[in-house]
Design an enzyme around this catalytic site. Structure first.
Site, PDB file in Angstrom:
ATOM      1  N   LYS A 150       9.027  -9.740  43.347  1.00 25.02           N
ATOM      2  CA  LYS A 150       8.536  -9.338  42.021  1.00 25.02           C
ATOM      3  C   LYS A 150       7.009  -9.280  41.968  1.00 25.02           C
ATOM      4  O   LYS A 150       6.433  -8.359  41.394  1.00 25.02           O
ATOM      5  CB  LYS A 150       9.083 -10.289  40.953  1.00 25.02           C
ATOM      6  CG  LYS A 150       9.214  -9.649  39.591  1.00 25.02           C
ATOM      7  CD  LYS A 150      10.026 -10.492  38.609  1.00 25.02           C
ATOM      8  CE  LYS A 150      11.492 -10.159  38.601  1.00 25.02           C
ATOM      9  NZ  LYS A 150      12.283 -10.927  37.639  1.00 25.02           N
ATOM     10  N   ASP A 192      14.515  -5.499  29.278  1.00 20.82           N
ATOM     11  CA  ASP A 192      14.279  -4.385  30.199  1.00 20.82           C
ATOM     12  C   ASP A 192      14.790  -3.066  29.612  1.00 20.82           C
ATOM     13  O   ASP A 192      14.311  -1.999  29.951  1.00 20.82           O
ATOM     14  CB  ASP A 192      14.982  -4.659  31.530  1.00 20.82           C
ATOM     15  CG  ASP A 192      14.242  -5.720  32.335  1.00 20.82           C
ATOM     16  OD1 ASP A 192      12.995  -5.712  32.294  1.00 20.82           O
ATOM     17  OD2 ASP A 192      14.899  -6.564  32.959  1.00 20.82           O
ATOM     18  N   LYS A 251      24.627   0.738   9.465  1.00 24.40           N
ATOM     19  CA  LYS A 251      25.515  -0.191  10.177  1.00 24.40           C
ATOM     20  C   LYS A 251      26.650   0.565  10.876  1.00 24.40           C
ATOM     21  O   LYS A 251      27.300   1.408  10.243  1.00 24.40           O
ATOM     22  CB  LYS A 251      26.096  -1.190   9.175  1.00 24.40           C
ATOM     23  CG  LYS A 251      26.984  -2.231   9.807  1.00 24.40           C
ATOM     24  CD  LYS A 251      27.553  -3.169   8.765  1.00 24.40           C
ATOM     25  CE  LYS A 251      28.572  -4.079   9.415  1.00 24.40           C
ATOM     26  NZ  LYS A 251      29.342  -4.827   8.427  1.00 24.40           N
ATOM     27  N   PHE A 255       5.537 -14.035  34.478  1.00 25.86           N
ATOM     28  CA  PHE A 255       6.548 -15.061  34.700  1.00 25.86           C
ATOM     29  C   PHE A 255       7.722 -14.385  35.382  1.00 25.86           C
ATOM     30  O   PHE A 255       7.857 -13.152  35.333  1.00 25.86           O
ATOM     31  CB  PHE A 255       7.004 -15.678  33.373  1.00 25.86           C
ATOM     32  CG  PHE A 255       6.280 -16.955  33.038  1.00 25.86           C
ATOM     33  CD1 PHE A 255       4.985 -16.921  32.549  1.00 25.86           C
ATOM     34  CD2 PHE A 255       6.898 -18.186  33.210  1.00 25.86           C
ATOM     35  CE1 PHE A 255       4.315 -18.096  32.239  1.00 25.86           C
ATOM     36  CE2 PHE A 255       6.244 -19.368  32.902  1.00 25.86           C
ATOM     37  CZ  PHE A 255       4.957 -19.337  32.417  1.00 25.86           C
ATOM     38  N   ASN A 306      17.580 -12.331  23.964  1.00 27.21           N
ATOM     39  CA  ASN A 306      17.873 -13.308  25.019  1.00 27.21           C
ATOM     40  C   ASN A 306      17.554 -14.710  24.514  1.00 27.21           C
ATOM     41  O   ASN A 306      17.155 -14.871  23.364  1.00 27.21           O
ATOM     42  CB  ASN A 306      17.080 -12.964  26.283  1.00 27.21           C
ATOM     43  CG  ASN A 306      15.594 -12.921  25.990  1.00 27.21           C
ATOM     44  OD1 ASN A 306      14.993 -13.924  25.643  1.00 27.21           O
ATOM     45  ND2 ASN A 306      14.998 -11.730  26.086  1.00 27.21           N
ATOM     46  N   LYS A 350       5.195  -5.848  40.917  1.00 27.07           N
ATOM     47  CA  LYS A 350       4.442  -5.778  39.658  1.00 27.07           C
ATOM     48  C   LYS A 350       2.941  -5.692  39.915  1.00 27.07           C
ATOM     49  O   LYS A 350       2.193  -5.126  39.132  1.00 27.07           O
ATOM     50  CB  LYS A 350       4.737  -6.993  38.779  1.00 27.07           C
ATOM     51  CG  LYS A 350       6.211  -7.171  38.443  1.00 27.07           C
ATOM     52  CD  LYS A 350       6.520  -6.846  37.012  1.00 27.07           C
ATOM     53  CE  LYS A 350       7.952  -7.220  36.652  1.00 27.07           C
ATOM     54  NZ  LYS A 350       8.359  -6.790  35.331  1.00 27.07           N
TER      55      LYS A 350
END
Ligand code: PMT
Length: 391
Positions: free
Chosen positions: A333, A274, A284, A319, A208, A337
């Site tokens: 959240k 995730d 490959k 975060f 990301n 959590k």
């Protein structure tokens, strides 16, 4: 103001060395214990006798001159609360930036794990030299505090930037750092940063846009405030505190768990994938005639959630990166959590969040409270987050 504090002043061989006599008196007037070390070249500009009289301490110059049970550079480094190098010549700056320890002063800096303030002073052409500037950037990004030289008439006859910063400015900055760093002394803070990398095959991966800047800003701030700091990151970073480089969510989990026991606080600023590829290919993956390729993904462990179930005295901070409904999603959240704090940021905005030097966050706590920190550089956001956690 400075009772019980030891300021270690390093003087290098520049004409501004004479000004440091007054700086020593300023620290002494505020009850600091002042230790002075000089490079051999500094002795061309000030005398050992003057510095000894002003500091009321022995002045160190040669590395091996006083036999002791501990090597000189280690005992100086252990004793001081802060080290101030003023004036710092281009030569000494270059040595510190490259880990060279060829005299007492450079050996001490290398062994020094507490804050170091550097006040350069030199000819303006030397200051503007790209190599000197690169060294300064390197020191700054390694956690050294640089007090930039000022512009004006220089001792060498030039007019430009290179004059030692005003003594009051150097004094105030040093005092500010001595007093601020103490807030987190004795606390161990573990911080994660960067986007995890989940391999598809030896060539491709899933990741990301996290640059690791937010986590790094938190780690720098925690370190400056005196915390024993551990940064677990997917990025290549050099810092004076403990850095653990990891790649995948699994590696990050192992690293976080290894340091969790002794930690006072864990802050998960990393963008953890995730999901990962179920059957990572050893070789490959080749292009075929088919128009599509299906990858099966399986869930990664939720590091934050698992920490929250294991925690005893630790503060656990997560975060929350959202591209819509920031407040509602963050409230959901923090409940799911089970963390003590959740720092929510909007990653759809280009002027904050991913890869930006700025952020804007809302801090949620487990009791339902929330506080918005308006857009600011990530180091300021980091300071405010730590203030909120340790208020
Ligand atoms: O790195 P920068 O470029 O500076 O950008 C900063 C940032 C936007 C990445 C950062 O501020 C941020 O928001 N980090 C969290 C990103 C994220 O993964 O958010 P999330 O809402 O998907 O996850 C919530 C929390 O659970 C996070 O603390 C995350 O670290 C944690 N998590 C997520 C998944 C997982 N498998 N394990 C986890 O521990």
């Amino acid at each position: 103001m400075l009772s019980g504090k030891t300021v270690l002043i390093g003087i290098t061989g520049g004409i501004a060395a004479y000004k440091i006599c007054e700086l020593i008196r300023m620290f002494k007037r505020h009850n600091a214990n002042v230790r002075v070390i000089c490079t051999p070249n500094a002795m061309n500009f000030v005398t050992k006798l003057t510095l000894q009289n002003l500091s009321q301490n022995e002045v160190g110059i040669e590395e091996f001159e006083i036999p002791d049970f501990k090597p000189e550079h280690i005992s100086y480094a252990d004793e001081a609360d802060i080290m101030l190098i003023a004036p710092a010549t281009a030569n000494t700056i270059g040595k510190i930036a490259n880990g060279i320890c060829d005299n007492l002063l450079t050996s001490i800096v290398c062994a020094f794990k507490k804050p170091v303030v550097i006040a350069p002073a030199m000819n303006c052409n030397m200051w503007e030299n790209p190599i000197v500037q690169e060294n300064i950037q390197k020191l700054r990004s390694t956690g050294y505090e640089i007090i930039e030289p000022e512009s004006g008439f220089l001792a060498c006859g030039y007019n430009g930037t290179g004059r030692l910063a005003d003594l009051n400015k150097i004094f105030d900055k040093t005092v500010e750092i001595i007093n601020s760093k103490k807030k987190l002394t004795g606390k161990k803070i573990v911080i994660t940063a960067g986007g995890t990398i989940e391999d598809i095959d030896p060539v491709r991966y899933i990741s990301n846009y996290s640059s690791g800047k937010m986590g790094l800003a938190l780690a720098d701030e925690a370190f400056q405030q005196g915390a024993e700091t551990v940064l677990i990151t997917t990025k290549d970073i050099v810092r004076p505190y403990k850095i653990i480089k990891v790649k995948s969510a699994d590696e990050m989990k192992q690293a976080v768990e290894a340091d969790f026991g002794g930690a006072d606080c864990v802050i998960m600023a990393a963008a953890v994938a995730d999901y990962r590829v179920k059957n990572k290919a050893e070789q490959k993956i080749k292009k075929t005639d088919s128009d599509s390729l299906t990858l099966e993904l399986i869930k990664n462990p939720d590091i934050l959630k698992e920490l929250c179930t294991k925690k005893t005295t630790q503060k656990v901070v997560g975060f929350c990166a959202e591209s819509e409904n920031l407040i509602e999603n963050a409230q959901e959240k923090i409940r799911k959590k089970g963390c003590d704090y959740l720092i929510a940021n909007d990653i759809s905005r280009k002027d904050i969040g991913f890869a930006s030097d700025y952020n804007e966050v809302v801090i949620f706590n487990k009791n339902g409270g929330q506080k918005r920190i308006e857009r600011a550089p990530k180091n300021i956001i980091a300071r405010k987050i730590l203030e909120e956690i340790y208020e």
